[in-house]
Enzyme design. Structure first.
Site, PDB file in Angstrom:
ATOM      1  N   HIS A 278      -1.988  -5.453   1.226  1.00 58.93           N
ATOM      2  CA  HIS A 278      -3.276  -6.123   1.014  1.00 58.93           C
ATOM      3  C   HIS A 278      -2.995  -7.480   0.380  1.00 58.93           C
ATOM      4  CE1 HIS A 278      -7.365  -6.956  -0.322  1.00 58.93           C
ATOM      5  NE2 HIS A 278      -6.786  -7.393  -1.429  1.00 58.93           N
TER       6      HIS A 278
ATOM      7  N   GLU B 200      -9.346 -10.065  -8.098  1.00 60.45           N
ATOM      8  CA  GLU B 200      -8.396  -8.965  -7.904  1.00 60.45           C
ATOM      9  C   GLU B 200      -7.265  -9.010  -8.945  1.00 60.45           C
ATOM     10  OE1 GLU B 200      -7.450  -9.412  -3.730  1.00 60.45           O
ATOM     11  OE2 GLU B 200      -9.406  -8.625  -3.133  1.00 60.45           O
TER      12      GLU B 200
ATOM     13  N   ARG C  71       2.766  -7.090   8.899  1.00 58.21           N
ATOM     14  CA  ARG C  71       2.080  -6.027   9.648  1.00 58.21           C
ATOM     15  C   ARG C  71       2.582  -5.948  11.082  1.00 58.21           C
ATOM     16  NH1 ARG C  71      -3.523  -8.012   7.041  1.00 58.21           N
ATOM     17  NH2 ARG C  71      -3.671  -6.593   5.257  1.00 58.21           N
TER      18      ARG C  71
ATOM     19  N   ASN D 262      -1.928  -0.320   6.959  1.00 59.73           N
ATOM     20  CA  ASN D 262      -1.419  -1.635   7.394  1.00 59.73           C
ATOM     21  C   ASN D 262      -0.530  -2.289   6.339  1.00 59.73           C
ATOM     22  OD1 ASN D 262      -3.417  -2.338   5.621  1.00 59.73           O
ATOM     23  ND2 ASN D 262      -4.451  -3.777   6.980  1.00 59.73           N
TER      24      ASN D 262
ATOM     25  N   LYS E  67       0.836  -1.208   0.000  1.00 56.02           N
ATOM     26  CA  LYS E  67       0.000   0.000   0.000  1.00 56.02           C
ATOM     27  C   LYS E  67       0.876   1.267   0.000  1.00 56.02           C
ATOM     28  CE  LYS E  67      -3.847  -2.287   2.363  1.00 56.02           C
ATOM     29  NZ  LYS E  67      -4.873  -2.159   3.426  1.00 56.02           N
TER      30      LYS E  67
ATOM     31  N   TYR F  13     -12.336  -2.532  -3.500  1.00 54.93           N
ATOM     32  CA  TYR F  13     -12.821  -2.612  -2.124  1.00 54.93           C
ATOM     33  C   TYR F  13     -14.349  -2.594  -2.046  1.00 54.93           C
ATOM     34  CZ  TYR F  13      -8.173  -2.105   0.031  1.00 54.93           C
ATOM     35  OH  TYR F  13      -6.880  -2.318   0.473  1.00 54.93           O
TER      36      TYR F  13
ATOM     37  N   THR G 234      -5.197  -8.241  10.108  1.00 51.55           N
ATOM     38  CA  THR G 234      -5.508  -6.962   9.448  1.00 51.55           C
ATOM     39  C   THR G 234      -5.150  -5.778  10.334  1.00 51.55           C
ATOM     40  OG1 THR G 234      -7.308  -8.014   8.253  1.00 51.55           O
ATOM     41  CG2 THR G 234      -7.381  -5.611   8.393  1.00 51.55           C
TER      42      THR G 234
ATOM     43  N   PHE H 270     -15.646   3.259   7.203  1.00 51.68           N
ATOM     44  CA  PHE H 270     -14.295   3.693   6.835  1.00 51.68           C
ATOM     45  C   PHE H 270     -14.044   3.638   5.326  1.00 51.68           C
ATOM     46  CE2 PHE H 270     -14.118  -0.827   8.064  1.00 51.68           C
ATOM     47  CZ  PHE H 270     -13.567  -1.398   6.927  1.00 51.68           C
TER      48      PHE H 270
HETATM   49  P1  CMP Z   1      -7.165  -4.781   3.474  1.00 51.53           P
HETATM   50  O1  CMP Z   1      -6.684  -6.165   3.699  1.00 51.53           O
HETATM   51  O2  CMP Z   1      -6.553  -3.993   2.370  1.00 51.53           O
HETATM   52  O3  CMP Z   1      -8.746  -4.845   3.230  1.00 51.53           O
HETATM   53  C1  CMP Z   1      -9.641  -3.854   3.662  1.00 51.53           C
HETATM   54  C2  CMP Z   1      -8.949  -2.787   4.411  1.00 51.53           C
HETATM   55  O4  CMP Z   1      -9.791  -1.949   5.164  1.00 51.53           O
HETATM   56  C3  CMP Z   1      -8.043  -3.394   5.464  1.00 51.53           C
HETATM   57  O5  CMP Z   1      -6.945  -3.989   4.830  1.00 51.53           O
HETATM   58  C4  CMP Z   1      -7.728  -2.212   6.355  1.00 51.53           C
HETATM   59  O6  CMP Z   1      -6.587  -1.489   5.923  1.00 51.53           O
HETATM   60  C5  CMP Z   1      -8.962  -1.328   6.129  1.00 51.53           C
HETATM   61  N1  CMP Z   1      -9.709  -1.188   7.380  1.00 51.53           N
HETATM   62  C6  CMP Z   1     -10.293  -2.150   8.092  1.00 51.53           C
HETATM   63  N2  CMP Z   1     -10.892  -1.624   9.185  1.00 51.53           N
HETATM   64  C7  CMP Z   1     -10.647  -0.305   9.157  1.00 51.53           C
HETATM   65  C8  CMP Z   1     -10.984   0.776  10.006  1.00 51.53           C
HETATM   66  N3  CMP Z   1     -11.701   0.586  11.115  1.00 51.53           N
HETATM   67  N4  CMP Z   1     -10.571   2.014   9.671  1.00 51.53           N
HETATM   68  C9  CMP Z   1      -9.853   2.207   8.519  1.00 51.53           C
HETATM   69  N5  CMP Z   1      -9.510   1.216   7.680  1.00 51.53           N
HETATM   70  C10 CMP Z   1      -9.899  -0.022   7.995  1.00 51.53           C
END
Ligand code: CMP
Length: 143
Positions: free
Chosen positions: A115, A126, A102, A112, A9, A49, A91, A57
């Site tokens: 992905h 994807e 992570r 984080n 990311k 997404y 996550t 979020f």
């Molecule tokens: P990812 O695996 O890319 O898939 C969905 C993403 O949503 C996840 O990683 C997080 O980075 C993001 N995400 C999940 N929960 C939250 C949250 N509470 N606030 C902001 N981002 C979030």
């Protein structure tokens, strides 16, 4: 052979850890099948997404993932979908074990670092969103 979609990311690109993340999957023994540094459009981010569209979020997620370049990859190997998720860690980095990507590099759930597809269906979807078929190669390791 199984394939998964992984993406460093914008926080990972900015912190110069593309190489370190790629190295983990190389050392594990997976084959890199495709990779590119790219700027994601809002349309692609919203589609990628899409399952999170109703989450509070979502806006923040789309804004962050489009805030700078990402490094999109396809990795190939036995059980790569699940194993890559284990190598990424939970996550939310606060729950991610040390030794995971992570767990070692990230602090907040939004930023984080990486992905990874969570199922065979997501991987196929994807990979198709981010790569054209001719951008991927499949090969055996011979040396
Ligand atoms: P990812 O695996 O890319 O898939 C969905 C993403 O949503 C996840 O990683 C997080 O980075 C993001 N995400 C999940 N929960 C939250 C949250 N509470 N606030 C902001 N981002 C979030």
């Amino acid at each position: 052979m199984e394939k998964t979609f992984l993406m460093v990311k914008p926080d990972g690109v900015q912190r110069n850890v593309i190489g370190e993340i790629v190295a983990r999957f190389e050392k594990k023994g997976y084959n890199l099948a495709g990779a590119k540094l790219m700027q994601i459009s809002t349309e692609l981010a919203e589609e990628h997404y899409g399952e999170h569209k109703e989450r509070p979020f979502f806006g923040e997620l789309v804004e962050f993932i489009t805030s700078g370049p990402v490094f999109a990859m396809v990795w190939e190997g036995e059980n790569v979908i699940l194993t890559a998720r284990q190598m990424m860690g939970a996550t939310n980095p606060k729950d991610a074990a040390p030794g995971t990507i992570r767990g070692d590099f990230a602090v907040t759930v939004g930023k984080n670092m990486i992905h990874g597809s969570d199922s065979a269906e997501s991987a196929e979807r994807e990979i198709g969103l981010f790569f054209k078929e001719e951008e991927l190669v499949s090969y055996e390791k011979t040396m």
